[in-house]
Enzyme design. Structure first.
Site: not given
Length: 600
Positions: A147-148, A506, A85, A197
């Site tokens: 869940f999630q 750096m 993602e 959903k």
């Protein structure tokens, strides 16, 4: 003839005058009264994206967005499946930077949504228009630690221009339309829509013709006439004016206006890191990039100017250095579309809230008396001549500065260049001369490692005909190199340049200069074989360890049609100079040498 309007039945003679009048006068009402199409939330989203003329979606599926992906399958919309993602949202940033259009991202709930947090913050700080859709658990279980489940609205509120959670299917079309409007107007930025959903499967009426009406969001785009007049008068009295131009010039597509105004008034121009390309680097009035690794001339001009005109920059600390010493002799004028930026860091005498293009057009139209800058320009030219960017050539190795110059020459300065963050980023900014707008894609405000490779994907999709070069460090590359799979799958002809110094360059430089050379976890001597890695992903890999080898592999790479990965082993202890140390003023640069002291 029978007509139904507003639920009422009318019986009329087709040949009568009334029938003719009815036909002419009631068409609009009939159109409005027609039965609105009913569809699922998922189909609404697809139809809305079509209405917004979205060309590409970057995303990654998961349980909460499966109904949406099912509609994507049916619709045949161009979707890029990135391998993470974070890759999706950085690709969308690259697309937005080059195209000027909003980048669109889809991620699932929970970890899918939290994986885009870095990209949202990056886009917010660099003012990039994104519209991001995240899946969410069903409304019936929100707040139950399902869940999630993650509180995406709470997490992203500080790092988005605006965000929504859809709780009613009837609101979805309006929310999507508002999101695109907010992301692309005023100061651009990311907008997130969190969709449970059950909303994606619920049905409702799709009405996308409604106007966007946001009373609390009315960006000012036109400048105040009297403030413009004040600036015109101050310019005419100035002896040492300078323009500091930021990314606002690019967002407003105001590069031509900036050049016209600078030439009309004979005012030199300095760029911020993100503004590069907004003014031609080969123009006599260009002084270079300002700030921590800016040119001597640009930084000294900011110290000595009597008038500083900031157009579309936010006075970031990497540009100003210690504010106590920043532009101490200057009257400051600040043109910015975001009023919150004016006076935030630097006291401003002439504030102008406006789109950069509109403000510059008004300034040009005023045809004010130019400042007497002859002596000032002579001084600046002397600084340019005496204190140019420099490095010491060395046989048997590759100097990274020389590598950037070779890439510039090989591409005739026409390539789109994307970078990660670190030494290679600064060398690219210093030594690749950007003479055109929208050729430079980098992470400025947040400084995100792993940005460069996926951003190149979005940039190439935004401009299919362009040569895209992704210049990355060996450290940042390993954060998102899985996106090589996308590059190969789509046959994107991106040239990936790894500036390999076997270190977090750096970080190592700061440890050398400020931590008594205690290289705590910044050296990476055990690297993978990047050439074999490229081959594993189905693309050619080339390696070079000397300047002569570098010239040869660059020639080979740019002669190939498809993607190529190039691993350049550069001098490991090379530092980026000039440099303004933290807490110092711009006049306290280190690593500056007079031209006669340099072998170049």
């Amino acid at each position: 003839m029978t007509a139904i309007v507003g639920g009422k039945v009318f019986y009329m003679d087709d040949k009568s005058q009334g029938g003719s009048t009815m036909t002419k006068m009631k068409v609009e009402e009939q159109e409005k009264a027609r039965t609105k199409a009913r569809m699922s939330g998922s189909l609404m989203l697809i139809e809305a994206l079509k209405e917004e003329k979205v060309e590409v979606i970057f995303g990654y599926p998961g349980g909460a967005v499966l109904p949406l992906y099912d509609e994507l399958y049916k619709a045949g919309v161009f979707h890029v499946l990135t391998r993470h993602e974070q890759g999706a949202i950085h690709a969308a940033e690259g697309y937005a930077r080059i195209s000027g259009k909003p980048g669109v991202v889809i991620a699932t709930s929970g970890p899918g949504a939290t994986n885009i947090v870095t990209g949202l913050t990056d886009a917010m700080m660099d003012s990039l228009p994104l519209v991001v859709f995240t899946g969410q658990v069903a409304t019936s279980v929100i707040g139950s630690d399902a869940f999630q489940e993650a509180d995406v609205v709470g997490i992203t509120m500080p790092i988005t221009k605006h965000n929504y959670q859809v709780r009613d299917i009837s609101e979805l079309p309006r929310i999507i339309k508002e999101a695109f409007h907010i992301a692309t107007t005023g100061r651009p930025g990311p907008v997130l829509i969190d969709i449970p959903k059950d909303i994606t499967t619920a049905e409702g009426e799709f009405d996308y013709d409604q106007d966007v009406h946001l009373p609390g969001y009315q960006p000012t785009t036109q400048p105040n006439h009297w403030q413009i007049r004040r600036l015109v008068e101050v310019v005419s009295q100035s002896k040492r004016p300078v323009i500091l131009a930021g990314a606002g010039i690019l967002h407003a597509n105001a590069s031509n206006e900036l050049r016209q105004y600078a030439e009309q008034q004979n005012i030199p121009v300095i760029h911020t890191l993100l503004g590069l390309g907004g003014f031609p680097a080969d123009h006599p009035l260009f002084l270079g990039m300002a700030g921590m690794h800016g040119t001597y001339t640009a930084n000294m001009a900011l110290c000595e100017c009597d008038l500083l005109i900031n157009i579309g920059a936010r006075f970031d600390d990497r540009v100003t250095g210690n504010l106590k010493y920043f532009a101490p002799k200057a009257t400051v004028a600040h043109i910015d579309i975001d009023p919150a930026e004016i006076g935030k860091n630097v006291p401003t005498k002439i504030p102008i809230v406006s789109d950069a293009k509109a403000a510059l057009q008004e300034l040009i139209a005023q045809q004010g008396k130019p400042a007497d800058t002859a002596a000032w320009l002579t001084q600046l030219d002397e600084w340019k001549r005496r204190f140019p960017l420099h490095y010491e050539p060395e046989a048997g190795t590759i100097k990274p500065q020389k590598l950037i110059e070779m890439i510039y020459e090989m591409t005739n300065g026409e390539a789109i260049v994307t970078t990660d963050v670190g030494q290679h980023q600064m060398w690219a900014a210093q030594y690749y001369k950007f003479n055109r707008p929208h050729r430079w894609v980098t992470s400025g405000g947040l400084g995100t490692m792993g940005f460069g490779l996926p951003a190149a994907i979005g940039a190439q999709l935004a401009d299919r005909s362009a040569t895209v070069v992704s210049i990355v460090g060996d450290g940042g590359f390993q954060m998102t190199f899985q996106e090589l799979s996308v590059i190969q799958e789509l046959r994107l002809p991106i040239k990936i340049v790894i500036v390999n110094n076997q270190a977090l360059g750096m970080v190592r430089q700061w440890q050398e200069l400020f931590y008594d050379k205690r290289y705590s976890h910044s050296l990476i001597p055990n690297q993978p074989d990047f050439v074999k890695l490229a081959e594993a992903y189905g693309m050619p890999g080339l390696r070079a360890k000397t300047e002569a080898e570098a010239a040869e592999v660059l020639k080979q790479a740019f002669a190939m049609d498809g993607p190529v990965l190039l691993d350049f082993h550069v001098r490991a202890d090379e530092n980026v100079y000039p440099m303004v140390a933290p807490g110092k003023g711009l006049h306290e640069m280190v690593g500056v040498k007079a031209c006669e002291e340099s072998s170049r």
